[in-house]
Scaffold this active site. Sequence first.
Site, PDB file in Angstrom:
ATOM      1  N   GLU A 108      21.778  41.526 -49.694  1.00  0.00           N
ATOM      2  CA  GLU A 108      23.148  41.247 -49.860  1.00  0.00           C
ATOM      3  C   GLU A 108      23.296  41.254 -51.495  1.00  0.00           C
ATOM      4  O   GLU A 108      22.673  40.348 -52.446  1.00  0.00           O
ATOM      5  CB  GLU A 108      23.469  39.724 -49.257  1.00  0.00           C
ATOM      6  CG  GLU A 108      24.919  39.592 -49.026  1.00  0.00           C
ATOM      7  CD  GLU A 108      25.563  38.957 -50.191  1.00  0.00           C
ATOM      8  OE1 GLU A 108      25.994  39.434 -51.122  1.00  0.00           O
ATOM      9  OE2 GLU A 108      25.545  37.520 -50.327  1.00  0.00           O
ATOM     10  N   CYS A 153      29.494  37.057 -55.060  1.00  0.00           N
ATOM     11  CA  CYS A 153      29.807  38.670 -55.087  1.00  0.00           C
ATOM     12  C   CYS A 153      30.929  38.907 -54.155  1.00  0.00           C
ATOM     13  O   CYS A 153      31.271  40.057 -54.460  1.00  0.00           O
ATOM     14  CB  CYS A 153      28.304  39.111 -53.933  1.00  0.00           C
ATOM     15  SG  CYS A 153      26.890  38.136 -54.552  1.00  0.00           S
ATOM     16  N   LYS A 211      11.609  31.726 -52.099  1.00  0.00           N
ATOM     17  CA  LYS A 211      11.498  31.484 -53.357  1.00  0.00           C
ATOM     18  C   LYS A 211      12.957  31.214 -53.886  1.00  0.00           C
ATOM     19  O   LYS A 211      13.803  32.435 -53.919  1.00  0.00           O
ATOM     20  CB  LYS A 211      10.950  32.736 -54.172  1.00  0.00           C
ATOM     21  CG  LYS A 211      10.606  32.397 -55.641  1.00  0.00           C
ATOM     22  CD  LYS A 211      10.790  33.318 -56.531  1.00  0.00           C
ATOM     23  CE  LYS A 211      12.069  33.754 -57.075  1.00  0.00           C
ATOM     24  NZ  LYS A 211      12.854  32.963 -57.864  1.00  0.00           N
ATOM     25  N   GLU A 253      30.572  44.662 -62.241  1.00  0.00           N
ATOM     26  CA  GLU A 253      30.869  43.183 -61.583  1.00  0.00           C
ATOM     27  C   GLU A 253      30.804  42.135 -62.873  1.00  0.00           C
ATOM     28  O   GLU A 253      29.961  42.229 -63.600  1.00  0.00           O
ATOM     29  CB  GLU A 253      29.738  42.794 -60.900  1.00  0.00           C
ATOM     30  CG  GLU A 253      29.925  41.756 -59.983  1.00  0.00           C
ATOM     31  CD  GLU A 253      28.928  41.493 -59.029  1.00  0.00           C
ATOM     32  OE1 GLU A 253      27.742  41.707 -59.168  1.00  0.00           O
ATOM     33  OE2 GLU A 253      29.103  40.708 -57.971  1.00  0.00           O
TER      34      GLU A 253
HETATM   35  C1  SIN Z   1      27.974  35.269 -52.469  1.00  0.00           C
HETATM   36  O1  SIN Z   1      28.581  35.343 -53.438  1.00  0.00           O
HETATM   37  O2  SIN Z   1      27.001  36.045 -52.302  1.00  0.00           O
HETATM   38  C2  SIN Z   1      28.206  34.604 -51.130  1.00  0.00           C
HETATM   39  C3  SIN Z   1      29.682  33.926 -51.310  1.00  0.00           C
HETATM   40  C4  SIN Z   1      29.982  33.429 -49.669  1.00  0.00           C
HETATM   41  O3  SIN Z   1      29.143  33.598 -48.706  1.00  0.00           O
HETATM   42  O4  SIN Z   1      31.164  33.378 -49.496  1.00  0.00           O
END
Ligand code: SIN
Length: 478
Positions: free
Chosen positions: A246, A280, A171, A378
Site C-alpha cells: 500500500e 496516502c 516491524k 505527494e
Molecule cells: C493511509 O494513509 O495509508 C491510510 C489512510 C486510511 O486508511 O484512511
Amino acid sequence: MFIKQNYINGHWVETKDVMSVINPATKERIGEVSNSGTAEATLAVEAASQAFVPWSKKTANDRSQFLYQWHQLIKEHTDELAQIMTIEQGKPLKEALAEVQYANDYVLWYAEEAKRNYGDTIPASSVNKHIIVKKEPVGVVAAITPWNFPAAMITRKLAPALAAGCTVVIKPSEETPFTALKLIQLAERANFPKGVLNIVTGNAKQIGDVWLQDKRVRKLTFTGSTPVGKLLMRKASDTVKKLSLELGGHAPFIVMKNADIEKAVEGAIQSKFRNAGQACVATNRFYVHEDIMERFTDRLIEQVSRLSIGNGLNNNVDIGPLINEAAITKVMDHIEDAVKKGASILTGGKRTMEKKGYFIQPTVIGNVTDDMLCMQDETFGPLAPITSFKTIDEVVDRANNSAFGLAAYVFTNNMNEAALFMNNLEYGVVGVNDGLPSTAQAPFGGYKESGLGREGGYFGIEEYLELKYISIGSFIQN
Ligand code: SIN
C-alpha cells in the site's frame, strides 16, 4: 504507558542497544525502544515459523475467539492507545480516538471473517472426477508498518493474517513504535499462543533484509512510500514472496459546477487536513470548475483559516505537528516551488512554533499550474493547491495523468457525471460526495504505482490465503 522491549516467542526481551522516540509536538524525547537488528529479526522468524503449524491447524472458530478477545481489550484501552498515539505521532486526540476505533473495526471484522473462509466445488469434465478448491494460510507473514496511522495499519494487516491462520513478524515505524507495542501487549493478554505474533523495533534495513531473505517468510505486507515499496519488491523477488503493497498516492479532488459547495468544502477539509495531510489517501490537488472557482475557494480559505494548530493533547486542536523536520522541508519545498512558478498563497504558507515542534500552517494556494511539484509529487502535508478546469473530459485526463492511483474524490449533484467519474477515474478508491471513504469492510488499495493487493473487507483475507485445487479421481471399489 510506554513499552520498550521486543515481543518474541511469547517473551518481552530487551536489547542493549536502544533508540529514542520523539514527540513531534514538543521535540522532546518521550522514551526509548530496542534498536534491534539481524539477530532479533531472525529469532522472530524462528518463533513465527514454529508457531505456524499449530496455529494454522486450529479451527477457524478458535482463531476467531482470540481475535474477539483482542478486540475487547483494545476497546477497553481505547483512551490509553489514543494518548500514546498523540504523544508519539502528533495527531489531535479526537483523531487518535477515531483511529483506535477504526483500527479495532478491522479486528472485529476479521474475527467474523475468519469463519467464512469458504472454498469451492467445481463441476468436473469427467463423471469419475470431483474438483475441490480449498483455502490455506500462506505461512509466516512479515508486516512493515508506517508512522502516519500507527494502529490501523497494524490491525489492517495482522487481523486478516491471523484470521487466515498465518503467524506474523512485525516491524513498526521507528517514529511510532509505542502504539504498536501496546497493541501487541493487548494481543498477549488475549492469550494468542507464543510465537503467533512477534514484534521487533529498530534498524529497518537489517530487519527487512533478514525477513526478505528468509524462505520461511512467505508474504510481505508493507505500507509506506512508493520508492521503498519498489525496493522491497525487488528484494522479495529472490524468494518469490507474495506481496501486499500500500504505497503513495496523489489524490485529485474534483468539484463540479453543480456541487453542493458546503458539502464539497467539508469533504475537502476531511480529505486534505485529516492527520495534517499525512495520509496516502489525502487530497493532493484540487480541480474546481471555473464557474464556481471563486465561491469554492473563498469558502475553503474561510474554513482553513479557522483550523487551530497545536499540540494534539490540547482540546480543540485541529492540526497537529508533522512527523519530523524532513516532512516540514518537503511541504515548504512544494510551497516555494509553486510560488516561484507563479502561485499565490491564499492562506497559511509558513512554518510556525518552530521552537516547540514540527508545525506548519494549513495552507491554500491559487494560480496553480500542472507543472508545479505539488501537482505531481505527494506532498504529505497540509497544503491545498487549487486549479480550475472547463470540461469533464479535461478534468478526467488531468486527474488520471499520474503514476499514482490510490484515491480520488468527486463532488457533484448530477448522477450522470458521477457515473462518468466512477467509470473513468483510474483509482482504487473513489469518494463521490465523500471525503472520508476509508472503512474496515471495503477494499483499500491502489492502481498503478500506488501498490498491489487490497486491505479490508472480505477481499483483505484473500491476500493471506493460498488456493489449493484438489482433483479427485475414482477410488477402487472393494
Ligand atoms: C493511509 O494513509 O495509508 C491510510 C489512510 C486510511 O486508511 O484512511
